[in-house]
Design an enzyme around this catalytic site. Structure first.
Site, PDB file in Angstrom:
ATOM      1  N   LYS A 150       0.839  -1.216   0.000  1.00 63.25           N
ATOM      2  CA  LYS A 150       0.000   0.000   0.000  1.00 63.25           C
ATOM      3  C   LYS A 150       0.873   1.266   0.000  1.00 63.25           C
ATOM      4  O   LYS A 150       0.630   2.198  -0.760  1.00 63.25           O
ATOM      5  CB  LYS A 150      -0.952   0.011   1.209  1.00 63.25           C
ATOM      6  CG  LYS A 150      -1.936  -1.154   1.218  1.00 63.25           C
ATOM      7  CD  LYS A 150      -2.964  -1.066   2.316  1.00 63.25           C
ATOM      8  CE  LYS A 150      -2.412  -1.289   3.705  1.00 63.25           C
ATOM      9  NZ  LYS A 150      -1.891  -2.655   3.946  1.00 63.25           N
ATOM     10  N   THR A 151       1.900   1.269   0.838  1.00 63.15           N
ATOM     11  CA  THR A 151       2.777   2.439   0.905  1.00 63.15           C
ATOM     12  C   THR A 151       3.561   2.600  -0.398  1.00 63.15           C
ATOM     13  O   THR A 151       3.639   3.699  -0.955  1.00 63.15           O
ATOM     14  CB  THR A 151       3.761   2.304   2.089  1.00 63.15           C
ATOM     15  OG1 THR A 151       3.000   2.019   3.262  1.00 63.15           O
ATOM     16  CG2 THR A 151       4.567   3.570   2.310  1.00 63.15           C
TER      17      THR A 151
ATOM     18  N   ASP B  70      -1.374   6.462   6.639  1.00 64.33           N
ATOM     19  CA  ASP B  70      -1.362   5.027   6.890  1.00 64.33           C
ATOM     20  C   ASP B  70      -2.236   4.745   8.111  1.00 64.33           C
ATOM     21  O   ASP B  70      -2.356   5.601   8.994  1.00 64.33           O
ATOM     22  CB  ASP B  70       0.099   4.595   7.162  1.00 64.33           C
ATOM     23  CG  ASP B  70       0.285   3.109   6.942  1.00 64.33           C
ATOM     24  OD1 ASP B  70      -0.634   2.461   6.416  1.00 64.33           O
ATOM     25  OD2 ASP B  70       1.365   2.600   7.292  1.00 64.33           O
TER      26      ASP B  70
ATOM     27  N   THR C  75      -5.770  -1.588   7.086  1.00 60.71           N
ATOM     28  CA  THR C  75      -5.866  -3.050   7.094  1.00 60.71           C
ATOM     29  C   THR C  75      -7.281  -3.453   7.513  1.00 60.71           C
ATOM     30  O   THR C  75      -7.647  -4.613   7.447  1.00 60.71           O
ATOM     31  CB  THR C  75      -4.868  -3.656   8.102  1.00 60.71           C
ATOM     32  OG1 THR C  75      -4.982  -2.924   9.327  1.00 60.71           O
ATOM     33  CG2 THR C  75      -3.445  -3.576   7.595  1.00 60.71           C
TER      34      THR C  75
ATOM     35  N   ARG D 276       6.965  -8.406   1.734  1.00 61.43           N
ATOM     36  CA  ARG D 276       7.804  -7.957   2.857  1.00 61.43           C
ATOM     37  C   ARG D 276       8.430  -9.157   3.560  1.00 61.43           C
ATOM     38  O   ARG D 276       9.615  -9.150   3.900  1.00 61.43           O
ATOM     39  CB  ARG D 276       6.969  -7.122   3.839  1.00 61.43           C
ATOM     40  CG  ARG D 276       7.809  -6.581   4.988  1.00 61.43           C
ATOM     41  CD  ARG D 276       7.003  -5.724   5.926  1.00 61.43           C
ATOM     42  NE  ARG D 276       6.641  -4.461   5.325  1.00 61.43           N
ATOM     43  CZ  ARG D 276       5.566  -3.752   5.669  1.00 61.43           C
ATOM     44  NH1 ARG D 276       4.740  -4.211   6.594  1.00 61.43           N
ATOM     45  NH2 ARG D 276       5.315  -2.607   5.089  1.00 61.43           N
TER      46      ARG D 276
END
Ligand code: ADE
Length: 332
Positions: free
Chosen positions: A68-69, A113, A162, A221
């Site tokens: 997302k970032t 965020d 989320t 990640r």
């Protein structure tokens, strides 16, 4: 104290440096999320054609570590704009938000965020900023209180969460586009591992890439973090190229099994099987019996265990599946 988890998709300090080095800089470098890339590219191209300074506000939702970032940085870059990144929980007072908004430059992206954790008062203040690029500030209190209208530069808000359900519907409805970031496919994760290896100058065998990918929970990640751990292991062994054996040994040393589960995940499954005869078990009981916090079970353990079909959520509680029982037997 919480045991350190290698396969948790949540950001750790070490990831921030790693993410930065490996972060794709454009949609063409970005692997996966094809629908999102296509949709947003069209939105950006259309805005550019209309010579508009910014695009509609965008909301990304989905699990941690799915990009997302990174996508938000790319949006800003492709628009030729600046980006300001903040965490929802850090916006505590009206003044915090006013300072952030008034310091933006025309056309900037404001990335918030965990937007579902933003203070409610600030959330309401952001509506007119999103719609009309203005802020209504209340100065003073009691009978002397008055409102002051403040103009803010035109900006694009990109929210990430989320927990979509935790977002109020007035906020949700103010986004022009809402996109769900999906879990990656295995071949996409393999591609990401290969790309990262090349950027980090790691020589790695194809079968080692495949093994790391299969343990990565379909999460870039986690994949990048495991790649780094495996590389360290291989280097210490004095090997120039990471082999499947290096990867196997490193993952087993880290106590990660071939499904990408760590001891914490297995404890949840074992608790269900042994203390609740397979379930159903309510969240509260499972939390007590496994000594894990409810939030940790919901945010960290459960999504992946449900995704791979190891746990089923039923109206009466969590149930372990036959597939999970078989898996537990193989690693006992
Ligand atoms: N590194 C982390 N996520 C990535 C992605 N989606 N594409 C390329 N490299 C990445």
């Amino acid at each position: 104290m919480q045991k350190e988890r290698r396969v948790s998709p949540q950001t750790k300090k070490e990831d921030e440096v790693l993410d930065l080095a490996l972060r794709p800089q454009s949609f063409s470098q970005y692997i996966g999320q094809e629908k999102i890339k296509k949709n947003i590219s069209i939105i950006i191209e259309a805005a550019k054609k209309r010579k508009e300074a910014c695009i509609e506000h965008i909301l990304f939702y989905g699990g941690s570590g799915l990009g997302k970032t990174t996508l938000s940085y790319i949006v800003a870059k492709e628009m030729g704009s600046g980006i300001r990144v903040i965490a929802g929980p850090s916006i505590k007072k009206a003044g915090d938000l006013a300072a952030i908004l008034t310091n933006l430059r025309e056309g900037d992206v404001l990335f918030i965020d965990e937007i579902h954790r933003m203070n409610r008062v600030c959330e309401e203040m952001i509506y007119p900023a999103m719609e009309e690029f203005k802020l209504n500030l209340i100065i003073g209190n009691g009978p002397m209180a008055r409102t002051m209208e403040l103009k803010v530069p035109r900006f694009t808000l990109i929210g990430a969460t989320t927990r979509l359900a935790f977002l109020s519907s007035p906020l949700r409805s103010r986004f022009g586009g809402t996109f769900r970031v999906e879990n990656y496919k295995k071949n996409e994760i393999e591609e990401i591992i290969k790309r990262s290896s090349s950027l980090l100058d790691i020589k790695i065998k194809n079968d080692a890439v495949k093994l790391i990918a299969s343990c990565s929970r379909f999460n870039p990640r986690v994949a990048n973090r495991l790649l780094k751990r495996v590389r360290d292991f291989s280097e210490v062994e004095g090997n120039k190229t990471v082999s499947r054996k290096d990867a196997q040994e490193a993952l087993s040393f880290l106590d990660i099994d071939e499904m990408g589960l760590e001891s914490g995940d297995r404890k949840i499954l074992q608790t269900l099987e042994e203390k609740f005869s397979g379930g159903p078990a309510g969240l509260h009981s499972l939390s007590i019996a496994s000594s894990e916090e409810k939030e940790t079970i919901i945010d960290i353990y459960e999504p992946y265990l449900v995704q791979i079909g190891f746990i089923k959520r039923t109206p009466r509680g969590r149930v372990i599946t036959e597939k999970a029982k078989k898996h537990l037997k193989t690693i006992k």
